[in-house]
Design an enzyme around this catalytic site. Structure first.
Site, PDB file in Angstrom:
ATOM      1  N   VAL A 103     -19.093  -6.216   7.720  1.00 28.97           N
ATOM      2  CA  VAL A 103     -18.292  -6.521   6.543  1.00 28.97           C
ATOM      3  C   VAL A 103     -16.804  -6.323   6.820  1.00 28.97           C
ATOM      4  CG1 VAL A 103     -17.807  -5.891   4.154  1.00 28.97           C
ATOM      5  CG2 VAL A 103     -20.161  -5.956   4.969  1.00 28.97           C
ATOM      6  N   CYS A 104     -16.443  -5.228   7.414  1.00 34.70           N
ATOM      7  CA  CYS A 104     -15.029  -4.906   7.595  1.00 34.70           C
ATOM      8  C   CYS A 104     -14.276  -5.925   8.453  1.00 34.70           C
ATOM      9  CB  CYS A 104     -14.864  -3.510   8.155  1.00 34.70           C
ATOM     10  SG  CYS A 104     -15.363  -2.271   6.951  1.00 34.70           S
ATOM     11  N   PRO A 105     -14.790  -6.354   9.608  1.00 31.78           N
ATOM     12  CA  PRO A 105     -14.063  -7.370  10.363  1.00 31.78           C
ATOM     13  C   PRO A 105     -13.841  -8.649   9.553  1.00 31.78           C
ATOM     14  CG  PRO A 105     -15.700  -6.366  11.760  1.00 31.78           C
ATOM     15  CD  PRO A 105     -15.950  -5.864  10.360  1.00 31.78           C
ATOM     16  N   LYS A 148     -15.845   1.627   6.115  1.00 34.40           N
ATOM     17  CA  LYS A 148     -16.857   1.626   7.182  1.00 34.40           C
ATOM     18  C   LYS A 148     -16.392   0.787   8.364  1.00 34.40           C
ATOM     19  CE  LYS A 148     -20.684   3.102   4.691  1.00 34.40           C
ATOM     20  NZ  LYS A 148     -21.578   4.085   5.072  1.00 34.40           N
TER      21      LYS A 148
END
Length: 70
Positions: free
Chosen positions: A50-52, A45
């Site tokens: 969350v990803c960063p 995603k």
């Protein structure tokens, strides 16, 4: 399912160079030709909080603990 110790798949992907040029490369061929190891890293995603966070943690690990295990 663990892929550790399995033969690396013959993957050709679309990528972008450091200069922003579009590329089509074969990951296995690039690694073999440049005598490099390959680490595949992906996340499901983009543009979420969350990803960063995970990407920053991964970047920090590359310089320290990851290199020790390399």
């Amino acid at each position: 399912m663990s892929l550790v110790g399995k033969k690396f798949p013959n993957l050709t992907i679309d990528a972008m160079s450091e200069m922003g040029d579009d590329l089509r490369i074969n990951i296995l061929d690039e690694a073999v030709n440049n005598q490099q190891k390959v680490l595949l890293f992906w996340y499901p995603k983009d543009f979420t909080f969350v990803c960063p966070t995970e990407l920053h943690a991964f970047q920090e690990a590359l310089g320290g603990e990851f290199e020790k295990k390399h």
